[in-house]
Structure formats: structure tokens, C-alpha cells
Design a protein around this motif. Sequence first.
Motif, PDB file in Angstrom:
ATOM      1  N   GLU A 392       0.874  -1.189   0.000  1.00 20.41           N
ATOM      2  CA  GLU A 392       0.000   0.000   0.000  1.00 20.41           C
ATOM      3  C   GLU A 392       0.905   1.231   0.000  1.00 20.41           C
ATOM      4  O   GLU A 392       1.677   1.444   0.938  1.00 20.41           O
ATOM      5  N   ILE A 393       0.825   2.014  -1.050  1.00 19.27           N
ATOM      6  CA  ILE A 393       1.719   3.167  -1.200  1.00 19.27           C
ATOM      7  C   ILE A 393       0.877   4.437  -1.290  1.00 19.27           C
ATOM      8  O   ILE A 393       0.006   4.554  -2.156  1.00 19.27           O
ATOM      9  N   ASN A 394       1.129   5.350  -0.370  1.00 20.92           N
ATOM     10  CA  ASN A 394       0.401   6.615  -0.335  1.00 20.92           C
ATOM     11  C   ASN A 394       1.340   7.756  -0.741  1.00 20.92           C
ATOM     12  O   ASN A 394       2.473   7.837  -0.267  1.00 20.92           O
ATOM     13  N   ILE A 395       0.851   8.624  -1.608  1.00 21.51           N
ATOM     14  CA  ILE A 395       1.646   9.732  -2.139  1.00 21.51           C
ATOM     15  C   ILE A 395       1.103  11.059  -1.628  1.00 21.51           C
ATOM     16  O   ILE A 395      -0.112  11.294  -1.642  1.00 21.51           O
ATOM     17  N   SER A 396       1.996  11.926  -1.183  1.00 17.16           N
ATOM     18  CA  SER A 396       1.607  13.307  -0.869  1.00 17.16           C
ATOM     19  C   SER A 396       2.602  14.238  -1.559  1.00 17.16           C
ATOM     20  O   SER A 396       3.818  14.027  -1.486  1.00 17.16           O
ATOM     21  N   VAL A 397       2.068  15.235  -2.253  1.00 29.17           N
ATOM     22  CA  VAL A 397       2.897  16.187  -2.993  1.00 29.17           C
ATOM     23  C   VAL A 397       2.884  17.525  -2.277  1.00 29.17           C
ATOM     24  O   VAL A 397       1.813  18.052  -1.942  1.00 29.17           O
ATOM     25  N   ASP A 398       4.066  18.058  -2.015  1.00 26.92           N
ATOM     26  CA  ASP A 398       4.211  19.343  -1.324  1.00 26.92           C
ATOM     27  C   ASP A 398       4.644  20.388  -2.346  1.00 26.92           C
ATOM     28  O   ASP A 398       5.793  20.413  -2.772  1.00 26.92           O
ATOM     29  N   ILE A 399       3.718  21.258  -2.749  1.00 28.10           N
ATOM     30  CA  ILE A 399       3.976  22.227  -3.819  1.00 28.10           C
ATOM     31  C   ILE A 399       4.323  23.600  -3.230  1.00 28.10           C
ATOM     32  O   ILE A 399       3.651  24.083  -2.315  1.00 28.10           O
TER      33      ILE A 399
END
Length: 418
Positions: A392-399
Motif C-alpha cells: 500500500e503506497i500513499n503519495i503526498s505532494v508538497d507544492i
Amino acid sequence: MRQYKNLVKVLILVCIVLSLAGCWDKTELDEKAYVIGMGLDSHEKEGKIKVTYLIANPEIGSQQSGGGTNEPTQEVVSFVADDFISSRNTANTVISKELSYDLLSVIIVSEELARKPDFIRVIYSAAKDREIKRSTELVVTKERAEKFIMNNKPTLETRPHKFFELKIGRGKETGMIPDTDLNDFFQVAESDSDLFLGIYATTETEENDYGATSDDDFIAGDFQFGGKEKAAQFAGSAVFKEGIMIGKITGEETRISSLLDNTWELQDFKTTFQDPFDERYRISARLTKPRKNTYHFKQQSGRPLINIRVPMYIEILSDPGMVNFSKNEEKVAELKNSLTKSMEEHLTEYIKYTQEEFKGNTFHLSIPIRKNFATLKEFRDFDWMKSYPDAEINISVDIRFGEFGRQTKLPSLQEVRD
């Protein structure tokens, strides 16, 4: 005293003779033929391969010739051989000069050969020859390698060594092709934990509805263009698992893979996003990854749970809806939420695609994961290749936004028309 003088003269004479002996095996530049690219194709007879040599003319562009010679910039020779190590001597049947791999920069392999189980036996010959550098690029072509070399006739850069150097270098900077080489191929194949990406190229163009896709969602051969240029297209990647090609991904998917890969030194690249304020348009942006990704790993009921945080620095280059983002904080917040959601969806979809289609990852995820195991044996017993499809891979992008174009404020469309 006279005896000492004679002894000194003899010693000086011996030193001069020994220094001259160091050049006994020298070879002049015009006595060698430098192989810049080597093509490998399968052959109907088992144990044989078709070798194609792309040989550069060292006198073209040199100061000695002044660039005014009428000789061709390159020569192509192809024949059937047992391997590309012993084939050098066979080639001298038709090539008068001594063939050298000193300047070999690219090995071109047809997709047909790369998909064969015996391909790894062929390519491992490169690990044996001392003249073949581990930094040599590995390019997979849609057509046969011999045809690719013959059809590739660029007009802006006719010198073959400069063409491949510039073409591949720029493709890596923009993320449209993978930043890998022969050394990576051997490392990934032997580690048996990740998938290897090779550069994908072709000289054959296919008819398609390219206008329905984004600017980078295509693979080599899909890009439609006009003009007289006949150079090969380099876009996308060939996916290898355990030394065998199992599929291919587009330029956009290669860029997504690069964003998830901490070993990839990606330069800034330009792409487009859906305009959240007007669905008829797409917004152009320049993307940079200012820092490396951070990974958090743990096991939950034996299942890997991985959180990946991807930092992004984005400069907005266009405003087709004439919204004037920079002067409106609410619009900037709405734009940031839209881009964050879009990037997280694309990254998550790509990871799911690799889990279902390739049963492995293309972005060296095993490297940060193996730090969570006390010993290498524990990591090998965990068997990352088999564990990845169920992870299970969760992605969060910090822009973080940069500038909003050279002219941050646009005039009102209604005022212009008035």
C-alpha cells in the motif's frame, strides 16, 4: 675520471633508448576506425547475432582537416557474428583500419532481441570487454537496430558522436528518457529488486490522434511533426525485468517515474496541467524537485505500508483563462489544491499500473526500503520484488510556487476587446 664520464654517457644513452621504446606500439589517428554506436539484432540461427557498426570519421570537424573534407561523416557495416567481442576482427575483412571501442557511446538493441530470454547472455559480453565503458547508453529500438542506424539521418547535427551525446543528454534533462546506462542495467539485473528502464527510440512514425493527448504523453514514434528533419525520436522507456524487456512506458510515465526516484538528478522540465478555472485550456508550468523525496516504511499484518512525500517547486508560465493568479490569493490556493490533487492522482495511478502490469517498480524504491532492515539477509528474505505488487503506497505532494510568468498581471479580456 674519464671512466666516469663514459659511464654517464652510457647511462644517458640507455635512458633515451628506453624512453623511445615506450612508443613502439603507437597507432596514428588515421590508422583507427572508431565505433561510435553498435547495433545488435537477433538472427534466425541460434547462437548468432547481427552486429551493425556505426563508425565515425575522425577527420570530419578536426582542426587538421579544417572541416573541408569531402569524406562522409560516418560509415555503417553490418554482418552476422557469434558475439560483438570477436566480431571486430571479422569486420576488418571490409574495414582497412583497426576497429576500436574506445569512443563507443551507445549500444542499440532491437525490441525483438531485448524481449528474448537469451538477451542477457548477449549483453553480458559488454561486461567482459575492457574497451566498453559501463557508462555506455543502452537504447532499445522499435525496428531492427540495423534499420534504425541506416534511417537515422539528422540534418542539424551530422556528426554521429555529437548527435547521440546531445540527443540523449537533453532527453535526460527533460525527463522524457531515463537517466540510466549499461552499469545500471547490470546492477538492477543482479539485485533482482527493481525494474530497469532503457531508452526507447525509433525512426518509424505512426499515424495517431496525437492531439487528444497532453504534450508529453507519447512514446517514440507517436510524435507527429513536419519539415525535412529525419532524425530518430527518443521518448519513453523500455522496461526490463531480470534482464528481459517486458514492456514500455511513455515519456509522461518516464517523468513520473523520475519524480519518485531519488537516484535521478532531474533538471527542470515543462509540462501542462488542466486549467481549474476553465476546462477548455491547459496551463503551462516549469517543474523542479528542490529536495529528495522522504519515505516512511512499516509492515502492517505482513503487508508493506509506504508513505512517500514528493517536494515540488512550480513556476506557472501561462494563464490562458486570464485569471491573474499572482494578484489573487484565493485563486492561488485553488490552483495549488488542483495541481496537488492532479499530481497525486497521476503518481498513484502510475504506481498501481506498475504493480498490476509489471509486478515491480521502475524508480529504485528498494534502496530507501532496505534501510529499514537490520541486515542484507533480512531484506533478501523479505523478497521485495514479490512484496511490491501488494504494497500500500500513499503519495503526498508538497507544492511551493515560484513566479507566475514574466508578466505577472494580464489585462482584462473585456477591456482589450473594447
